[in-house]
Design an enzyme around this catalytic site. Structure first.
Site, mmCIF file in Angstrom:
data_model
loop_
_atom_site.group_PDB
_atom_site.id
_atom_site.type_symbol
_atom_site.label_atom_id
_atom_site.label_comp_id
_atom_site.label_asym_id
_atom_site.label_seq_id
_atom_site.Cartn_x
_atom_site.Cartn_y
_atom_site.Cartn_z
ATOM 1 N N GLY A 1 0.815 -1.214 0.000
ATOM 2 C CA GLY A 1 0.000 0.000 0.000
ATOM 3 C C GLY A 1 0.852 1.270 0.000
ATOM 4 O O GLY A 1 1.958 1.279 0.539
ATOM 5 N N ARG B 1 1.207 -5.718 -5.006
ATOM 6 C CA ARG B 1 1.175 -6.632 -3.858
ATOM 7 C C ARG B 1 1.608 -8.058 -4.217
ATOM 8 O O ARG B 1 1.347 -8.985 -3.458
ATOM 9 C CB ARG B 1 -0.229 -6.645 -3.240
ATOM 10 C CG ARG B 1 -0.605 -5.346 -2.527
ATOM 11 C CD ARG B 1 -1.765 -5.555 -1.578
ATOM 12 N NE ARG B 1 -2.209 -4.317 -0.942
ATOM 13 C CZ ARG B 1 -1.677 -3.836 0.174
ATOM 14 N NH1 ARG B 1 -0.684 -4.460 0.758
ATOM 15 N NH2 ARG B 1 -2.141 -2.709 0.699
ATOM 16 N N ASP C 1 5.159 -7.887 5.603
ATOM 17 C CA ASP C 1 5.220 -9.024 4.670
ATOM 18 C C ASP C 1 6.344 -8.843 3.661
ATOM 19 O O ASP C 1 7.106 -9.765 3.393
ATOM 20 C CB ASP C 1 3.901 -9.136 3.887
ATOM 21 C CG ASP C 1 2.891 -9.967 4.642
ATOM 22 O OD1 ASP C 1 3.270 -10.553 5.677
ATOM 23 O OD2 ASP C 1 1.730 -10.005 4.198
ATOM 24 N N LYS D 1 8.083 0.620 5.662
ATOM 25 C CA LYS D 1 6.974 1.437 5.171
ATOM 26 C C LYS D 1 5.644 0.886 5.634
ATOM 27 O O LYS D 1 5.474 -0.329 5.665
ATOM 28 C CB LYS D 1 7.010 1.423 3.637
ATOM 29 C CG LYS D 1 5.807 2.025 2.965
ATOM 30 C CD LYS D 1 5.137 1.095 1.939
ATOM 31 C CE LYS D 1 4.428 -0.064 2.553
ATOM 32 N NZ LYS D 1 3.511 -0.800 1.704
ATOM 33 N N THR D 2 4.730 1.657 6.023
ATOM 34 C CA THR D 2 3.287 1.380 6.126
ATOM 35 C C THR D 2 2.625 2.456 6.976
ATOM 36 O O THR D 2 3.114 2.800 8.057
ATOM 37 C CB THR D 2 2.920 -0.011 6.698
ATOM 38 O OG1 THR D 2 1.497 -0.095 6.764
ATOM 39 C CG2 THR D 2 3.487 -0.314 8.075
ATOM 40 N N ASP E 1 0.052 1.981 8.484
ATOM 41 C CA ASP E 1 -0.571 1.289 9.622
ATOM 42 C C ASP E 1 0.263 1.398 10.901
ATOM 43 O O ASP E 1 -0.253 1.200 11.995
ATOM 44 C CB ASP E 1 -0.786 -0.198 9.309
ATOM 45 C CG ASP E 1 -1.842 -0.410 8.232
ATOM 46 O OD1 ASP E 1 -2.355 0.588 7.707
ATOM 47 O OD2 ASP E 1 -2.137 -1.570 7.913
HETATM 48 P P1 FBP Z 1 0.572 -1.924 3.657
HETATM 49 O O1 FBP Z 1 0.604 -2.790 4.878
HETATM 50 O O2 FBP Z 1 0.975 -2.624 2.425
HETATM 51 O O3 FBP Z 1 1.364 -0.666 3.862
HETATM 52 O O4 FBP Z 1 -0.926 -1.453 3.411
HETATM 53 C C1 FBP Z 1 -1.758 -1.114 4.482
HETATM 54 C C2 FBP Z 1 -3.045 -0.505 4.016
HETATM 55 O O5 FBP Z 1 -2.890 0.854 3.711
HETATM 56 C C3 FBP Z 1 -4.105 -0.745 5.090
HETATM 57 O O6 FBP Z 1 -4.231 0.297 5.979
HETATM 58 C C4 FBP Z 1 -5.336 -1.039 4.302
HETATM 59 O O7 FBP Z 1 -6.149 -1.948 5.002
HETATM 60 C C5 FBP Z 1 -4.820 -1.671 3.046
HETATM 61 O O8 FBP Z 1 -3.533 -1.157 2.857
HETATM 62 C C6 FBP Z 1 -5.648 -1.404 1.824
HETATM 63 O O9 FBP Z 1 -5.094 -2.109 0.756
HETATM 64 P P2 FBP Z 1 -5.360 -1.807 -0.773
HETATM 65 O O10 FBP Z 1 -4.448 -0.705 -1.172
HETATM 66 O O11 FBP Z 1 -4.960 -3.072 -1.465
HETATM 67 O O12 FBP Z 1 -6.793 -1.428 -0.930
#
Ligand code: FBP
Length: 552
Positions: A81, A145, A176, A202-203, A205
């Site tokens: 993400g 992803r 991951d 990175k994230t 979250d």
């Molecule tokens: P990452 O762990 O890859 O950084 O992504 C987290 C996130 O932003 C979450 O907060 C959210 O649930 C998810 O990605 C949404 O994923 P997508 O971009 O596939 O809709």
């Protein structure tokens, strides 16, 4: 090209590096620390990572460079993400690489890890990279992803690296992606490819952290963006005095984002998934907790409020996750076809009623019908319920509404309850990075190159002392295996980076816990306003409340 005045200004911004990195490789030396051990399951992780396990933590310092001069050809990948600041990681990496040797080359693999497997890339130059400095988004090369996890994929990756003479791969990703970076690093070492792998945390979250990695990048900007919006909604609520706002915020499993937004805006309610799990709270208990606050405020004539709901909360409610497991079983394999062939919701409901245990059915029946149907509509490619798509903000507001109707009938509640719903997630993931994220990300990328130049493999780029001014930040590296433990994934024991959930005995949660009862009943909103990029340090170089409290 049309660019906004702010973007124009941000392109000129010079991100701040830690003091020790400011004079480039010529004046950077390495201090090696202790050998490391994984956070748990040491023997198993050691056996799985014979070449990369137990390496020493390292810190950079000002001093005589002792790295071997070598032309570097580096490949970079954005994975998962979006998170504000990703472009600056690439810019920092590029600048360090070119400042060290003009002949060095940076490849960007497009669209995430699949770009490496498909050999889909661009080669960065000044003109291209300069358009992306201090901007949000991952559009510089795109993200994806695809998981890099099989031996076949690693063999393809090794071939692609060999073809271009690549000496190192930098993977910018979450838990991951960095788990996979560690496995790739081990593969490259075991096969004597000579290719190093470095990860960057990175994230948005915020769940990729430990005692070494103080925060993942993007968390600062994303939470500031959501907090601005929540603050604006609070002001609207306090002006109109007629709505309860239920606001879901991103964070697939951990509640760091929700907690940080609560610390920034002091809402009436903020659920913390980790607490829900620890207390084994049921849907009814959560509903009563919110309804109690609504009732108490109504008694003061305050028929409005703000409730923050973390995206992943329902999975932390034990009875709800048991229900989800039963639904996944109920529709496993070709049973989904029989279900989908049923004509209407009544027939489907009967099918569900027959298939679920009475305990699961009791929980199912409590849900509003729209949510019941949602559980059978949205399925992932394995046929499982997509929990992240459940509109938990609507679930809880509907349950609170029903509970208040009961209380009204009993004569205990006399207020008015009108709810509005919001979901903040994508709004914050590509915002212009705050100064903190712009500086932090640039430093992570710059530092990643120093780790490459000094020959490290299977390390995470680490910048710490982040609650202090950038001059005092400390640059170094941490073996990724240090963050790993064994977990059950898809029926197998796998080595993975342990996700950092909100710690209920940590200072940020404790602060929230000490104040939330007051915030629930009184109106104590705080309005953070928009991210400031220019102005006094006190508004434009602030770290998160979470980091400030953790480092107090
Ligand atoms: P990452 O762990 O890859 O950084 O992504 C987290 C996130 O932003 C979450 O907060 C959210 O649930 C998810 O990605 C949404 O994923 P997508 O971009 O596939 O809709």
């Amino acid at each position: 090209m049309n660019i906004s005045p702010l973007q124009q200004e941000r392109l000129k911004y010079s991100p701040k590096l830690p003091g020790m990195l400011r004079n480039g490789i010529a004046e950077i030396c390495v201090k090696e620390g202790e050998e490391t051990a994984s956070v748990a399951d040491q023997e198993k992780i050691k056996a799985l990572f014979p070449n990369t396990y137990g390496k020493k933590e390292i810190t950079f310092a000002k001093g005589q460079n002792t790295s071997a001069p070598k032309k570097q050809v580096v490949g970079v990948i954005l994975s998962g993400g979006q998170a504000p600041g990703g472009h600056n990681v690439v810019c920092g990496l590029y600048d360090a690489l070119k400042a060290t040797n003009k002949e060095n080359v940076l490849y960007g693999f497009k669209g995430g890890p699949s770009g490496l497997l498909e050999d889909d890339y661009l080669i960065f130059d000044d003109e291209y990279i300069d358009q992306f400095r201090n901007t949000g988004g991952f559009d510089i090369i795109g993200s994806g992803r695809t998981k890099l996890e099989t031996e076949e994929q690693f063999a393809v990756a090794a071939e692609v690296c060999k073809k271009h003479g690549i000496t190192a791969i930098v993977i910018i990703g979450g838990d991951d992606s960095n788990t996979n970076a560690a496995v790739l690093a081990e593969y490259f070492a075991a096969h004597n490819t000579g290719v190093q792998v470095i990860g960057c945390p990175k994230t948005i979250d915020g769940d990729l952290k430990n005692e070494d990695i103080e925060c993942s990048f993007g968390f600062d900007t994303a939470t500031k963006t959501y907090s601005e919006l929540i603050g604006n909604i609070e002001r609207d609520a306090n002006s109109a005095k007629k709505y309860w706002h239920f606001i879901k915020v991103m964070g697939r499993s951990a509640s760091h984002v929700a907690l940080e937004c609560a610390l920034e805006t002091q809402p009436n309610i903020c659920l913390i998934s980790e607490e829900v799990a620890a207390k084994k709270m049921s849907l009814a208990q959560i509903t009563n907790y919110i309804a109690d606050a609504v009732e108490k405020r109504a008694a003061e004539g305050l028929n409005f409020g703000v409730a923050i709901i973390p995206e992943g909360v329902v999975e932390f409610v034990p009875e709800f996750s048991a229900l989800i497991q039963e639904i996944n079983e109920l529709l496993a394999g070709n049973k989904a076809e029989a279900f989908n062939a049923l004509k209407n919701w009544k027939e489907k409901f009967d099918f569900i009623d027959k298939g679920l245990s009475s305990k699961a059915m009791d929980v199912f029946k409590v849900l509003p019908e729209a949510i019941e149907q949602q559980l059978f509509l949205e399925r992932d490619p394995h046929g499982n319920v997509q929990v992240s798509l459940i509109e938990s903000e609507k679930l809880f507001s509907a349950m609170v509404k029903a509970e208040l109707a009961r209380r009204k009938a009993n004569g205990t509640y006399k207020g008015k309850f009108s709810a509005l719903h919001h979901f903040f997630g994508y709004e914050g993931r590509c915002a212009f990075p705050s100064n903190f994220d712009a500086d932090y990300c640039y430093s992570l990328g710059y530092n990643a190159f120093m780790l490459i130049q000094y020959g490290y493999n299977g390390y995470l780029s680490k910048i710490s002392n982040l609650s202090k001014p950038a001059e005092e930040w400390v640059a170094g590296g941490m073996p990724i295996t240090k963050m790993m433990n064994m977990e059950r994934r898809h029926g197998e024991d796998k080595p993975v980076i342990r996700k950092a959930l909100v710690e209920l005995d940590g200072k940020p949660f404790k602060y929230f816990e000490a104040n939330r009862d007051t915030w629930a009943v009184k109106t104590c909103y705080t309005y953070p306003g928009a991210i400031q990029y220019y102005g006094p340090d006190s508004v434009c170089n602030l770290t998160t409340r979470t980091l400030a409290l953790e480092k107090e």
